[in-house]
Design a protein around this motif. Structure first.
Motif, PDB file in Angstrom:
ATOM      1  N   MET A   1     -16.269  59.647 -52.884  1.00  0.00           N
ATOM      2  CA  MET A   1     -17.597  59.261 -52.421  1.00  0.00           C
ATOM      3  C   MET A   1     -17.469  58.498 -51.106  1.00  0.00           C
ATOM      4  SD  MET A   1     -19.334  57.909 -55.974  1.00  0.00           S
ATOM      5  CE  MET A   1     -20.906  57.547 -55.154  1.00  0.00           C
ATOM      6  N   LYS A   2     -18.116  58.979 -50.066  1.00  0.00           N
ATOM      7  CA  LYS A   2     -18.072  58.292 -48.782  1.00  0.00           C
ATOM      8  C   LYS A   2     -19.377  58.504 -48.026  1.00  0.00           C
ATOM      9  CE  LYS A   2     -15.641  62.176 -46.568  1.00  0.00           C
ATOM     10  NZ  LYS A   2     -14.430  62.562 -45.801  1.00  0.00           N
TER      11      LYS A   2
ATOM     12  N   PRO B   1     -26.460  56.505 -54.843  1.00  0.00           N
ATOM     13  CA  PRO B   1     -25.418  57.508 -55.119  1.00  0.00           C
ATOM     14  C   PRO B   1     -26.062  58.796 -55.607  1.00  0.00           C
ATOM     15  CG  PRO B   1     -25.522  55.910 -56.897  1.00  0.00           C
ATOM     16  CD  PRO B   1     -26.458  55.414 -55.838  1.00  0.00           C
ATOM     17  N   ALA B   2     -25.464  59.915 -55.282  1.00  0.00           N
ATOM     18  CA  ALA B   2     -25.974  61.188 -55.773  1.00  0.00           C
ATOM     19  C   ALA B   2     -25.816  61.236 -57.293  1.00  0.00           C
ATOM     20  CB  ALA B   2     -25.211  62.339 -55.132  1.00  0.00           C
TER      21      ALA B   2
ATOM     22  N   TYR C   1     -23.403  59.917 -51.206  1.00  0.00           N
ATOM     23  CA  TYR C   1     -24.378  58.838 -51.009  1.00  0.00           C
ATOM     24  C   TYR C   1     -25.573  59.439 -50.289  1.00  0.00           C
ATOM     25  CZ  TYR C   1     -20.767  55.317 -52.063  1.00  0.00           C
ATOM     26  OH  TYR C   1     -19.805  54.544 -52.669  1.00  0.00           O
ATOM     27  N   ILE C   2     -26.767  59.054 -50.706  1.00  0.00           N
ATOM     28  CA  ILE C   2     -27.989  59.612 -50.123  1.00  0.00           C
ATOM     29  C   ILE C   2     -28.808  58.496 -49.476  1.00  0.00           C
ATOM     30  CG2 ILE C   2     -30.111  60.891 -50.606  1.00  0.00           C
ATOM     31  CD1 ILE C   2     -28.676  62.156 -52.985  1.00  0.00           C
TER      32      ILE C   2
ATOM     33  N   PRO D   1     -16.021  64.443 -59.376  1.00  0.00           N
ATOM     34  CA  PRO D   1     -15.861  65.145 -58.099  1.00  0.00           C
ATOM     35  C   PRO D   1     -16.817  66.321 -57.973  1.00  0.00           C
ATOM     36  CG  PRO D   1     -13.726  64.683 -59.100  1.00  0.00           C
ATOM     37  CD  PRO D   1     -14.764  64.368 -60.146  1.00  0.00           C
ATOM     38  N   GLY D   2     -17.149  66.667 -56.751  1.00  0.00           N
ATOM     39  CA  GLY D   2     -18.022  67.806 -56.474  1.00  0.00           C
ATOM     40  C   GLY D   2     -19.118  67.471 -55.481  1.00  0.00           C
ATOM     41  N   CYS D   3     -19.622  66.218 -55.525  1.00  0.00           N
ATOM     42  CA  CYS D   3     -20.701  65.849 -54.607  1.00  0.00           C
ATOM     43  C   CYS D   3     -20.246  65.883 -53.157  1.00  0.00           C
ATOM     44  CB  CYS D   3     -21.250  64.467 -54.944  1.00  0.00           C
ATOM     45  SG  CYS D   3     -20.001  63.141 -54.955  1.00  0.00           S
ATOM     46  N   GLU D   4     -18.951  65.653 -52.918  1.00  0.00           N
ATOM     47  CA  GLU D   4     -18.436  65.641 -51.547  1.00  0.00           C
ATOM     48  C   GLU D   4     -18.484  67.014 -50.896  1.00  0.00           C
ATOM     49  OE1 GLU D   4     -14.847  66.526 -54.155  1.00  0.00           O
ATOM     50  OE2 GLU D   4     -16.720  65.379 -54.277  1.00  0.00           O
TER      51      GLU D   4
END
Length: 275
Positions: free
Chosen positions: A109-110, A23-24, A40-41, A30-33
């Motif tokens: 997260m996806k 996971p990042a 996810y990396i 929220p925000g990574c999307e």
């Protein structure tokens, strides 16, 4: 509308027997999307059938790695349940396909896992080298969809009693869905419905041909994307046909719902060897 001639380049071989997904950092909020890296990396991971996917939670928050989508819910392909910080979960891929997944705790997260046949890229590499050296009469040609996406086909020489290999590439596109039908003397030798290429490139093989006559290739575009609704000029058809074999002329037709465009390309291509 411009059509040109291109040659497909071999795919570089890479080992996809195992992949680790993390996971990042800070993805529990929220925000990574909205970032290029995603939550996810890597956000899109490739693994061979029989290969291992390791979901390693390197974040400080607990996450799940659940096949499916936040909108439709779990698909049942895999589900890690809650993985606490510092723990991991492993899944072995058994079926070719594209498998979206998400975090049930943090639904923004996806990610996506692409499962391919073992050695698929290596096979493509060997195939391209062999065709370059052994089949100098093979040809490629390019058409274009109304959104500007170039569609190229590359074929082996049609030979009586042998299967014909056809590479298709939608340049610069990802998660392409299309149908492909190939006929020879009005006889259907391939009808692949619902093909999906995550990188826009795919290989198709016909049934053994009854003669060495030219074939007609019909590609029906069915949209970009994994989930519905898909996007792009859905329903457009690109037809590659050797209309004047002795001159190696390939005509490409793009049929839209309300507009029919015909693009003809004449070049020294020999889809059929000259006698």
């Amino acid at each position: 509308m411009v059509a040109g001639l291109v040659a497909l380049t071999p795919a570089a071989f890479a080992d996809h027997s195992e992949v680790t997904i993390t996971p990042a950092p800070g993805s529990g909020a929220p925000g990574c999307e909205e970032t290029a890296e995603g939550c996810y990396i890597p956000k899109e991971a490739t693994v061979d059938v029989g290969g291992k996917v390791i979901f390693s939670n390197t974040d400080t928050a607990a996450h799940t790695f659940t096949a499916g989508t936040a909108a439709d819910g779990p698909s049942g392909v895999f589900d890690s349940s809650l993985v606490i910080a510092g723990s991991s979960y492993e899944w072995t891929a058994t079926t070719v396909g594209d498998f979206p997944y998400y975090c049930m705790v943090h639904p923004w997260m996806k990610g996506l896992i692409v499962v391919q046949e073992a050695g698929a890229e290596e096979h493509d590499d060997e195939h391209d080298d062999g065709m370059t050296e052994e089949h100098m009469d093979d040809a490629s040609a390019t058409g274009m969809l109304s959104d500007g996406t170039e569609v190229s086909v590359w074929t082996s020489t049609p030979t009586s009693g042998e299967k014909m290999e056809i590479s298709v590439e939608f340049h610069g596109a990802e998660h392409v869905n299309h149908d492909i039908m190939v006929t020879q003397n009005s006889e259907e030798v391939l009808n692949d419905i619902g093909a999906h290429h995550h990188d826009g490139k795919g290989m198709h093989t016909t049934a053994p041909l009854s003669s060495s006559d030219p074939v007609e290739i019909t590609i029906t575009f069915q949209g970009y994307g994994i989930d519905d609704p898909k996007t792009g000029p859905i329903g457009e058809v690109v037809v590659f046909s050797n209309v004047v074999p002795e001159f190696g002329t390939i005509a490409m037709m793009i049929l839209a719902v309300a507009i029919i465009s015909i693009v003809a390309v004449t070049a020294k291509l020999r889809v059929i060897p000259r006698f």
